[in-house]
Scaffold this active site. Sequence first.
Site, mmCIF file in Angstrom:
data_model
loop_
_atom_site.group_PDB
_atom_site.id
_atom_site.type_symbol
_atom_site.label_atom_id
_atom_site.label_comp_id
_atom_site.label_asym_id
_atom_site.label_seq_id
_atom_site.Cartn_x
_atom_site.Cartn_y
_atom_site.Cartn_z
ATOM 1 C CD GLU A 33 -8.309 0.832 2.568
ATOM 2 O OE1 GLU A 33 -9.547 -0.106 2.440
ATOM 3 O OE2 GLU A 33 -7.644 0.231 3.469
ATOM 4 C CD GLU A 83 -5.471 -5.014 4.764
ATOM 5 O OE1 GLU A 83 -5.740 -3.971 4.306
ATOM 6 O OE2 GLU A 83 -6.175 -5.830 5.065
ATOM 7 C CD GLU A 103 -6.473 -3.052 0.264
ATOM 8 O OE1 GLU A 103 -6.923 -2.070 0.765
ATOM 9 O OE2 GLU A 103 -6.136 -3.805 1.141
ATOM 10 C CD GLU A 157 -3.013 -1.174 1.980
ATOM 11 O OE1 GLU A 157 -3.182 -0.523 2.968
ATOM 12 O OE2 GLU A 157 -3.597 -2.501 2.315
ATOM 13 C CG HIS A 204 -13.950 -14.222 7.534
ATOM 14 N ND1 HIS A 204 -13.930 -15.309 6.719
ATOM 15 C CD2 HIS A 204 -15.120 -14.227 8.097
ATOM 16 C CE1 HIS A 204 -15.046 -16.082 6.928
ATOM 17 N NE2 HIS A 204 -15.916 -15.526 7.777
HETATM 18 C C1 NOJ Z 1 -8.322 -2.735 5.611
HETATM 19 C C2 NOJ Z 1 -9.209 -3.039 4.414
HETATM 20 O O1 NOJ Z 1 -8.411 -2.615 3.012
HETATM 21 C C3 NOJ Z 1 -10.539 -2.238 4.251
HETATM 22 O O2 NOJ Z 1 -11.044 -2.227 3.171
HETATM 23 C C4 NOJ Z 1 -11.314 -2.703 5.342
HETATM 24 O O3 NOJ Z 1 -12.458 -2.041 5.780
HETATM 25 C C5 NOJ Z 1 -10.362 -2.780 7.064
HETATM 26 N N1 NOJ Z 1 -9.258 -3.370 6.457
HETATM 27 C C6 NOJ Z 1 -11.342 -3.314 8.017
HETATM 28 O O4 NOJ Z 1 -11.008 -4.785 7.671
HETATM 29 CA CA CA Z 2 -5.742 -2.067 3.045
#
Ligand code: NOJ
Ligand code: CA
Length: 706
Positions: free
Chosen positions: A512, A488, A506, A176, A418
């Site tokens: 985000e 992740e 991702e 990221e 999860h």
């Molecule tokens: C990181 C993720 O990328 C995000 O999409 C998610 O909302 C949060 N973790 C919580 O699991």
């Molecule tokens: Ca993330």
Amino acid sequence: MKSSLPILSALLLTLASCQNSATKVRIQSPNYTNTIQFELSEEGLPYYLVYHDETTVIDTSFLSFNFKNQPALKSNLKVVSSNSTSINETWEMPWGEQREVVNAYNELVVELEEVNIPNRRMALYFRAYDDGIGFRYEFLAQEGVDSVIIMEENTEFNLTGNHTTWWIPADWDSYEHLYSTTKVSEIKALEHENAAGLGHTSIFHNAVHTPVTMKTQEGIHLSIHEAALLDYASMTLLVDTVNLRLTSQLVGSDRLGYKVKRALPFKTPWRAVQIADEAKDLIASNLIVNLNEPNKIGDVSWFSPMKYMGIWWEMHIDVGSWDYGMTMDEKTGQWVDTGKAHGRHSATTENTKRYIDFASKNNISGLLVEGWNTGWERWIGFEDREGVFDFVTPYSDYDFDEVIRYSKEKGVEIIMHHETSAAPRTYEKQLDTAYQLMAKHGIHSVKSGYVGKIIPKGEYHHGQWMVNHYQKAVEKAAKYQVAVNAHEPIKATGLRRTYPNTISREGLRGQEFNAWAPDGGNPPEHLAIVAFTRMLAGPIDFTPGVFDILLPTKEKNQINTTLAHQLALYVVIYSPIQMACDLPQNYENQPAFQFIRDVGVDWEQSKVLDGEIGDFVVIAREEKGTGNWFVGGISDEKQRSFTLNFDFLEKDKSYLTTIYRDKDNSHYRSNPTSIEIEQIEVSKNTSLEILMKEGGGFAISMLLQK
Ligand code: NOJ
Ligand code: CA
């Protein structure tokens, strides 16, 4: 069609001259454009070179391994045999950027043996494709030796110039990061140690992650990556900024003190170099999936590509929260509802029904619900995360059975969530029960998450131990007819061909970051780089579709694109699951939302029309089963005009065509939501001049008229 005829393009040239016993073998791609040459030096050192037509694109690059309790495998090797085969087959993706994939290559297998005791043996597989090359090592069985412990793999990629490079640092825990654009000699990965992220950055060397994409002075595009990463550590590339050489550096384990442990015999992942004259051809390449094995999990018709919404964005923009607000009882260590809940919990039955209602009315068939299960009170920033999350117990204000009943009534499928909080052992213990719950309720996809430093300490997200964890989850999920979208994650290496239930992931700075990154979020050029780097690895769960771009609840953040650019992402970024990530109220009464209602998620074919890395990209895709076409174009921070030729259309077909484009006054900072929506007439001969404003873009839907 398979054949294994000896092929002309594989020449074994044993130079048995009087001075040396050096050996040279080469293999060419079916149209002769790419060549890999393998050689052994007089000292028996193995190395290879790669040519694109007449140009050397990878110069003399040595190959060796260091082990624990064994001398390095590096020199004194001899060629025992060398064989070539030729493959030309077509396989079908269950869902994807296109239905049919041509897999045509010539392969050369060279078997090597040490001249001296212990006479270790290794095979090298070289494949030449018209869109790049791949090679892998096979450690062959050895008498009296069960396994090897690899301390380092030293695969070199000796570059032929100081190429312009699009790179992210080789963070052992995260992908990221924002892409940097520099010359190879100017790569400074360590400077990114404190980049904005989720607090688990581990950058130790001047190394980069793959795919890393480069452009040579002659204008040739190269992208180095790996394929079929199974039971092995992820490959990063150590950068020699002086000699312009990249060398593999595997992600390690401080806990175990090595990089890889494997029983003999075994094959490593493929090391792959995509080669393209034009940047757009990198995106069209299928090299990475082609280097993987065919589907091993059988029928996957239980999953269908879909658009989805989520109880998700509202947490990222601080409108709600994942946790319910439970309190830990000091005496019992149990989490209890003391009546002090903050009232901001998003995943309530009522709120979930609101999203279901909106999705079902708007041609969106999935709904992700995050924060439905207990454990979130102890999610981020805690050392002790083992045993915290459980994946079957809902919060008291989330009526699991009722939500399922209601979603079925409305024809919307719930997507499970999860968040493991990077405690994979806790997750593994619950995999069966968690997936059983899903199977019982007909839930066929899960978004998993691995935020935080891995427990146990000393493991990293991209080491062999975690590679195996991610894979275990995927294989187990397949048994329960569950498709996985990991956040992740481990990087995509084309395993979606073998395990199609790895639908998306991702593994990049997603949408985000625009909600909360202290650096202000992703710059407008972000996805115009991602399309030529991260996206070459496989589908991306980027989560496009923010309409309330100025983010009124976030003082310091906004999305750095125009609304038309957000729409274009449904076409530009490929994923069989595409989120409409904004809140239902932000889509109500928005004419531009019609594009999201209409746009496809599964494609008969894709045409990358044009693009330059970091500047712009335009892609057209034909939806599978309908004959509808969609086009998306995005620009970076600069305004640019694009001439769109519709020659990809078939003759004599007519479409209801709508264009969503920036207005003259659109700008990603000052006027991002300004958009023009217009119905236009197009045919195969149409040529249309489209202005993409700063941070802007355009989206076109073409609905086939029967
Ligand atoms: C990181 C993720 O990328 C995000 O999409 C998610 O909302 C949060 N973790 C919580 O699991
Ligand atoms: Ca993330």
